[in-house]
Design a protein around this motif. Structure first.
Motif, short mmCIF file in Angstrom:
data_model
loop_
_atom_site.label_atom_id
_atom_site.label_comp_id
_atom_site.label_asym_id
_atom_site.label_seq_id
_atom_site.Cartn_x
_atom_site.Cartn_y
_atom_site.Cartn_z
N CYS A 37 0.80 -1.14 -0.04
CA CYS A 37 0.01 0.12 0.00
C CYS A 37 0.98 1.30 0.04
O CYS A 37 1.93 1.47 0.81
N LYS A 38 0.48 2.20 -0.75
CA LYS A 38 1.47 3.48 -0.73
C LYS A 38 0.37 4.64 -0.49
O LYS A 38 0.78 5.82 -0.70
N GLU A 39 -0.62 4.39 0.20
CA GLU A 39 -1.58 5.56 0.54
C GLU A 39 -1.09 6.32 1.67
O GLU A 39 -0.30 5.66 2.51
N SER A 40 -1.70 7.67 1.72
CA SER A 40 -1.38 8.23 3.11
C SER A 40 -1.85 7.68 4.38
O SER A 40 -2.84 7.17 4.36
N ALA A 41 -0.96 7.97 5.46
CA ALA A 41 -1.59 7.24 6.62
C ALA A 41 -2.31 8.35 7.31
O ALA A 41 -2.12 9.51 7.02
N VAL A 42 -3.57 7.91 8.02
CA VAL A 42 -4.49 8.69 8.58
C VAL A 42 -3.50 9.52 9.84
O VAL A 42 -2.77 8.77 10.53
N ARG A 43 -3.98 10.73 10.08
CA ARG A 43 -3.16 11.49 10.93
C ARG A 43 -3.72 11.04 12.37
O ARG A 43 -4.85 10.53 12.59
N ARG A 44 -2.89 10.84 13.41
CA ARG A 44 -3.20 10.37 14.91
C ARG A 44 -3.59 8.99 14.86
O ARG A 44 -2.86 8.02 15.06
N TYR A 45 -4.84 8.64 14.59
CA TYR A 45 -5.28 7.32 15.06
C TYR A 45 -4.92 6.30 14.04
O TYR A 45 -5.33 5.07 14.08
N ARG A 152 12.14 13.58 24.91
CA ARG A 152 10.98 13.23 24.11
C ARG A 152 10.74 11.99 23.78
O ARG A 152 11.67 11.28 23.38
N GLN A 153 9.56 11.55 24.05
CA GLN A 153 8.92 10.06 23.77
C GLN A 153 9.05 9.84 22.34
O GLN A 153 8.96 10.87 21.54
N SER A 158 5.00 9.73 16.93
CA SER A 158 5.70 10.87 16.99
C SER A 158 6.25 11.51 15.47
O SER A 158 5.90 10.96 14.57
N THR A 159 5.94 12.83 15.49
CA THR A 159 6.18 13.45 14.00
C THR A 159 7.91 13.02 13.68
O THR A 159 8.43 12.62 14.48
N PRO A 160 8.20 13.73 12.55
CA PRO A 160 9.58 13.54 11.92
C PRO A 160 10.54 14.05 13.04
O PRO A 160 10.18 15.18 13.58
N VAL A 269 1.80 20.21 10.66
CA VAL A 269 3.13 19.73 10.07
C VAL A 269 3.04 19.02 8.93
O VAL A 269 2.20 18.20 8.62
N ASP A 270 3.92 19.23 7.69
CA ASP A 270 3.69 18.34 6.42
C ASP A 270 4.94 18.24 6.02
O ASP A 270 6.18 18.68 6.41
N ALA A 271 5.33 17.38 4.95
CA ALA A 271 6.63 17.03 4.19
C ALA A 271 6.47 17.26 2.76
O ALA A 271 5.75 17.13 2.30
N ASP A 272 7.72 17.65 2.39
CA ASP A 272 7.85 17.60 0.75
C ASP A 272 8.28 16.27 0.02
O ASP A 272 8.45 15.37 1.07
N ALA A 273 8.67 16.09 -1.06
CA ALA A 273 8.84 14.94 -1.72
C ALA A 273 10.11 14.24 -1.14
O ALA A 273 10.59 13.05 -1.18
N ASP A 274 11.11 15.42 -0.84
CA ASP A 274 12.35 14.81 -0.42
C ASP A 274 12.46 14.42 1.23
O ASP A 274 13.58 14.34 1.73
#
Ligand SMILES: [Zn+2]
Ligand SMILES: [Zn+2]
Length: 481
Positions: A37-45, A152-153, A158-160, A269-274
């Motif tokens: 699967c290459k879909e986006s993961a749902v945020r948080r849960y 930090r946990q 966790s975020t990146p 928070v988001d990320a770019d292709a790199d």
């Protein structure tokens, strides 16, 4: 520290950009880990601590995801047991990265006194997890002085690292700002480092004083004790109101306490292709700030990362906020620093209910005066608030009176009018993206405050019918459908 700091600047400056709407270069923060699967993961849960998976809108469904579900009564105890095991494994893995010798040596050098670090304490006593995000490892010096090492946990939720490193910098900058410009009681920061290959301690950390006192939320207060705490909080508000900023965002540079960087709020928070972080802000106007955050939320809904079960209604709400609600606000600067997680456990009190410290400033940011000086969340009458009732609770009213009595009429006005800001903040970022009912209540309650009585919708269904009609031909809605 100079070397570590040098690498921080490179990481962060390369990563910060402002963007306003779905950019072709924007990538999901995390990709679903189900095979193939290459879909986006749902945020948080969509991040599961038990199986350590990121899950997309399809694979988060129990048909595919077999971990116990906390929302099913018959699975709650299994869920809790497995979460607890996952947490112990996470703490063990995190603490195994800590180079105790290097940490002791660093602390001992800073004070020129021998130091002992008790890692076992953190593993055995999970109460040392502060605010759900940080572990506090105690450091004891030979002369009796006590510090904590705040780590930090680190887990699947966790975020990146680039973001968690920015949180360390922001928290340190904020503590330094408060310690140097105000008399607000905060722990002294003695040292810090981000997560990086040159950090010999092995993990990002902040070394700070261990303050006496216990979190306010651990006490049931008498009216007199409550009043005593509120009086001190009114002083904190008065002090923060003496320090205006020209931009909305987070303090991010411990070496430049006037510089405001992007907002670090997790949902933005988001990320770019790199894989570089894309953060929002800093903003020169409240309008710019609100628009960017709402558009980002619309973007997440479109990408199936947020409000996955109610995406059409969540989209309509955010469109309405953008097109109809924002124009009803005029929020000129300047802007003020706000503790964005003010639910009560950030206030440490002694036995006499003197505030001995205000901690956990990692999400702090500058914002509009109305948002900065609305009542802290711990003063809300929670059952009333979450039922959708817009009347202020007794504690909020008392807090406004205390501010007025000390000559802070403007601050008192922000507390008295604070419900708009609480509702708006919940609608834009503060709510749980998986919990649509909370968004629904906050949104309708917000409309009931800001619209004239003749226009205010009586029910959700009534508003929704109007919104559906208004946006039926809208290309974005069509894309969702
Ligand atoms: Zn799982
Ligand atoms: Zn998937």
């Amino acid at each position: 520290m100079a070397d570590v700091w040098g690498s921080i600047v490179n990481v962060t400056e390369a990563s910060y950009r402002i963007y306003y709407f779905l950019s072709s270069t924007t990538m999901p923060l995390f990709i679903c880990t189900s095979p193939g699967c290459k879909e986006s993961a749902v945020r948080r849960y969509g991040s599961c601590r038990i199986c350590k998976g990121y899950l997309c809108v399809k694979h988060v469904d129990q048909k595919f995801h077999r971990c116990p579900n906390w929302q099913k009564r018959e699975e709650v105890s299994a869920y809790k047991a497995q979460q607890a095991l996952a947490e112990i494994a996470e703490i063990t893995a995190l603490l195994s990265r800590v180079n105790v010798g290097a940490l002791c040596a660093r602390a001992a050098t800073l004070r020129n006194v021998a130091c002992n670090v008790n890692l076992d304490h953190s593993l055995k006593n999970r109460l040392s997890v502060i605010g759900g995000f940080n572990y506090h490892v105690p450091l004891t010096f030979a002369d009796g002085v006590a510090w904590i090492c705040r780590i930090r946990q680190n887990n699947i939720t966790s975020t990146p690292t680039a973001h968690t490193n920015s949180l360390i910098l922001s928290e340190v900058a904020t503590y330094r700002f408060l310690a140097s410009k105000t008399k607000i009681p905060v722990p002294a920061v003695h040292d810090f480092a981000i997560d990086s290959p040159v950090n010999t301690v092995g993990v990002g950390y902040i070394l700070m004083d261990q303050l006496p006192g216990t979190p306010l939320t651990e006490h049931i207060l008498t009216e007199e004790q409550k009043r005593r705490v509120m009086e001190q909080m009114s002083d904190v508000y008065a002090q923060l109101s003496q320090h205006p900023f020209s931009k909305i965002g987070c303090l991010l540079n411990p070496e430049d306490l006037t510089a405001v960087g992007p907002v670090l709020e997790e949902s933005t928070v988001d990320a770019d292709a790199d894989g570089n972080l894309l953060l929002l802000g800093p903003f020169e106007s409240a309008r710019e700030y609100r628009v960017a955050l709402i558009q980002h939320q619309l973007d997440l809904i479109l990408r199936r990362e947020s409000y996955i079960k109610n995406r059409i209604d969540a989209h309509l709400i955010h469109r309405w906020l953008l097109d109809d609600v924002l124009e009803r606000f005029s929020e000129p600067g300047p802007f003020y620093l706000k503790h964005m997680d003010d639910k009560g456990d950030h206030i440490l009190v002694n036995a006499a209910f003197d505030i001995v410290g205000i901690i956990d400033w990692e999400w702090a940011q500058t914002t509009t005066p109305a948002e900065a000086f609305g009542a802290p969340v711990y003063l809300l009458d929670h059952p009333r608030f979450y039922s959708g009732d817009n009347n202020l609770g007794d504690d909020e009213v008392a807090f406004a009176r205390l501010l007025a009595a000390r000559g802070e009429a403007e601050l008192a006005g922000f507390v008295n009018g604070g419900r708009v800001q609480h509702r708006l903040a919940h609608c834009i970022t503060g709510g749980e993206p998986g919990n649509f009912e909370v968004l629904q209540t906050d949104f309708i309650s917000l409309l009931r405050i800001i619209l004239p009585p003749t226009e205010a919708p009586i029910t959700w269904d009534q508003w929704r019918a109007g919104a559906w009609e208004r946006y039926a031909q809208d290309p974005q809605l069509q894309r969702l459908l």
